[in-house]
Design a protein around this motif. Structure first.
Motif, PDB file in Angstrom:
ATOM      1  N   ASP A  23       0.819  -1.220   0.000  1.00 44.12           N
ATOM      2  CA  ASP A  23       0.000   0.000   0.000  1.00 44.12           C
ATOM      3  C   ASP A  23       0.848   1.264   0.000  1.00 44.12           C
ATOM      4  OD1 ASP A  23      -2.232  -1.590   0.040  1.00 44.12           O
ATOM      5  OD2 ASP A  23      -2.648  -1.335   2.186  1.00 44.12           O
ATOM      6  N   PHE A  24       2.012   1.213   0.664  1.00 38.75           N
ATOM      7  CA  PHE A  24       2.846   2.412   0.794  1.00 38.75           C
ATOM      8  C   PHE A  24       4.130   2.317  -0.039  1.00 38.75           C
ATOM      9  CE2 PHE A  24       0.028   2.570   4.405  1.00 38.75           C
ATOM     10  CZ  PHE A  24      -0.275   3.918   4.521  1.00 38.75           C
ATOM     11  N   ASN A  25       4.158   1.327  -0.945  1.00 39.98           N
ATOM     12  CA  ASN A  25       5.300   1.161  -1.850  1.00 39.98           C
ATOM     13  C   ASN A  25       6.620   1.099  -1.074  1.00 39.98           C
ATOM     14  OD1 ASN A  25       6.451   0.811  -4.405  1.00 39.98           O
ATOM     15  ND2 ASN A  25       6.865   3.010  -4.627  1.00 39.98           N
ATOM     16  N   ALA A  26       6.607   0.321   0.008  1.00 37.19           N
ATOM     17  CA  ALA A  26       7.782   0.208   0.870  1.00 37.19           C
ATOM     18  C   ALA A  26       8.590  -1.038   0.521  1.00 37.19           C
ATOM     19  CB  ALA A  26       7.351   0.143   2.334  1.00 37.19           C
ATOM     20  N   ILE A  27       9.872  -1.009   0.840  1.00 34.28           N
ATOM     21  CA  ILE A  27      10.723  -2.197   0.699  1.00 34.28           C
ATOM     22  C   ILE A  27      10.257  -3.220   1.727  1.00 34.28           C
ATOM     23  CG2 ILE A  27      13.070  -3.088   0.861  1.00 34.28           C
ATOM     24  CD1 ILE A  27      14.026  -0.216   0.234  1.00 34.28           C
ATOM     25  N   ASN A  28       9.969  -4.430   1.266  1.00 39.71           N
ATOM     26  CA  ASN A  28       9.375  -5.436   2.161  1.00 39.71           C
ATOM     27  C   ASN A  28      10.460  -6.323   2.766  1.00 39.71           C
ATOM     28  OD1 ASN A  28       7.781  -7.195   3.554  1.00 39.71           O
ATOM     29  ND2 ASN A  28       6.552  -7.843   1.797  1.00 39.71           N
ATOM     30  N   LEU A  29      10.885  -5.962   3.980  1.00 38.51           N
ATOM     31  CA  LEU A  29      11.791  -6.809   4.745  1.00 38.51           C
ATOM     32  C   LEU A  29      11.024  -7.548   5.838  1.00 38.51           C
ATOM     33  CD1 LEU A  29      14.957  -4.550   5.283  1.00 38.51           C
ATOM     34  CD2 LEU A  29      14.396  -6.038   3.351  1.00 38.51           C
ATOM     35  N   SER A  30       9.709  -7.595   5.723  1.00 35.75           N
ATOM     36  CA  SER A  30       8.880  -8.172   6.779  1.00 35.75           C
ATOM     37  C   SER A  30       8.702  -9.677   6.588  1.00 35.75           C
ATOM     38  CB  SER A  30       7.530  -7.456   6.847  1.00 35.75           C
ATOM     39  OG  SER A  30       6.834  -7.534   5.621  1.00 35.75           O
ATOM     40  N   GLN A  31       7.929 -10.072   5.609  1.00 39.42           N
ATOM     41  CA  GLN A  31       7.649 -11.489   5.420  1.00 39.42           C
ATOM     42  C   GLN A  31       8.897 -12.232   4.966  1.00 39.42           C
ATOM     43  OE1 GLN A  31       4.206 -12.144   3.015  1.00 39.42           O
ATOM     44  NE2 GLN A  31       3.964 -14.265   3.639  1.00 39.42           N
ATOM     45  N   GLY A  32       9.074 -13.450   5.455  1.00 36.38           N
ATOM     46  CA  GLY A  32      10.307 -14.199   5.211  1.00 36.38           C
ATOM     47  C   GLY A  32      10.326 -14.938   3.893  1.00 36.38           C
ATOM     48  N   PHE A  33      10.516 -14.205   2.820  1.00 38.58           N
ATOM     49  CA  PHE A  33      10.652 -14.858   1.521  1.00 38.58           C
ATOM     50  C   PHE A  33      11.750 -14.174   0.711  1.00 38.58           C
ATOM     51  CE2 PHE A  33       7.563 -11.489   0.845  1.00 38.58           C
ATOM     52  CZ  PHE A  33       7.996 -10.904  -0.336  1.00 38.58           C
TER      53      PHE A  33
END
Length: 379
Positions: A23-33
């Motif tokens: 939604d905020f076009n952020a770098i996704n370091l959250s989910q583990g993939f």
């Protein structure tokens, strides 16, 4: 009128933060993939298996050749033989294996000891079958288990201890001494053990994975679950396995056959061939250690306090020198205002205890890690 069996369960934090990243076009370091490609050789093996006609049901316990390869791998790494015919089952990922082991063993009012912070599938699975989770909170920053505390939590209703090493989200490893303590406690109290070993091949700095399979008495009472998706950068394949002594595996398969019956045939064929070359899993630790070290080197000038992860592809970032905000609030603000999505770790702790730490996933390309580090350094 429907009464929910899991009234307190909502959408997982992984889904929430990944959606927020989108939604905020952020770098996704959250989910583990991983955000890089899988080995083209493995992809071609899967495609070849489909072209060769391996597109119908696999045997209920899994492709026999794959089970034989799993048996060989465990024998070579840990010196323990599991019979491919009676003690190994291929599953639709490790989460299904964990769920099935719990479903096969936990009854109403059984207690299950779980170390927190804990992966979020454990507690709901226990609750679905009427069991009760007894949390054993690990303390920041090192998350070492206190076995005297574990002993104090055991009651006549305790049925199982669930352990996870390498540990998500902390990156901690159980030592040989930890596993010996676990073995003694399980023996003394006649407990089952469920050992979540999905990051078994992602261990750093020359450390050795202390699998439950290495400990003779412990192995006799333990379900071990593992993940090909984590090891081979193919999380979307949802393919894993469970090993256990025959008496436990008999009960596991009773549930497995009516839960999924069997799992993806061509991918099993591909992995059976891919596992013929041990370097495919033996080189994974070095691959991810390079990523961990690269990311840590980029964050040296940041205000985050960092103790390097010992295993998994996750790293905890302590932000106490930056803000006193609750970790959920800070994680949301990082995503919305700075453009980096992380996971607040309080959601995994007993009573949502907040240690002011965020979990990031470094299973990313160097370009992604560099871009994320530049943002984190600016905070």
């Amino acid at each position: 009128m429907l009464t929910s069996k899991l009234p307190s369960v909502s959408t997982t934090i992984f889904s929430v933060m990944s959606k927020m990243a989108t939604d905020f076009n952020a770098i996704n370091l959250s989910q583990g993939f991983p955000n890089f490609k899988s080995d083209p050789a493995l992809i071609e093996l899967a495609a070849k298996a489909m072209r060769d006609g391996h597109n119908q049901y696999a045997p209920m316990p899994g492709d026999l050749l794959l089970r034989e390869r799993i048996s060989e791998k465990i024998q070579n790494l840990h010196g323990k033989h599991y019979c491919p015919n009676t003690e190994i089952t291929v599953t639709a990922g490790a989460t299904q294996a964990i769920f099935t082991a719990i479903a096969a063993t936990i009854e109403k009012e059984d207690e299950v000891l779980i170390f927190t912070p804990a992966y979020d599938c454990y507690e709901p699975s226990v609750a679905l079958f009427g069991g009760k989770v007894i949390p054993v909170q690990l303390g920041a920053p090192f998350y070492r288990p206190d076995w005297n505390v574990v002993r104090s939590k055991i009651s006549p209703k305790t049925k199982m201890i669930l352990v996870n090493s390498p540990h998500n989200p902390s990156g901690m490893l159980f030592t040989k001494e930890d596993m010996l303590q676990l073995q003694t406690i399980a023996e003394e109290n006649n407990l089952l053990v469920l050992s979540d070993e999905v990051y078994e091949h992602i261990i750093f700095d020359g450390e050795v994975h202390q699998s439950a399979a290495r400990f003779t008495s412990l192995a006799q009472r333990t379900f071990i679950t593992a993940s090909f998706g984590k090891t081979f950068h193919t999380t979307g394949w949802k393919l894993g396995y469970c090993v256990a002594p025959q008496t436990l595996m008999n009960e596991f398969r009773k549930v497995h056959q009516y839960n999924v019956f069997c799992v993806n045939t061509p991918l099993q064929k591909a992995l059976a061939t891919y596992l013929e070359e041990p370097s495919h899993y033996l080189k994974v630790a070095d691959f991810y250690q390079q990523k961990r070290d690269y990311f840590m080197s980029l964050l040296k000038s940041s205000r985050f306090k960092i103790i390097p992860s010992k295993g998994t592809y996750f790293q905890l970032l302590d932000y106490t020198e930056i803000t006193n905000e609750h970790d959920v609030v800070f994680a949301e603000r990082l995503t919305k205002e700075f453009g980096v999505a992380t996971i607040p770790t309080s959601v995994f702790n007993t009573e949502k205890q907040d240690f002011k730490q965020l979990r990031v996933c470094f299973a990313k390309t160097e370009a992604t890690l560099k871009q994320a580090a530049e943002i984190l350094n600016s905070i």
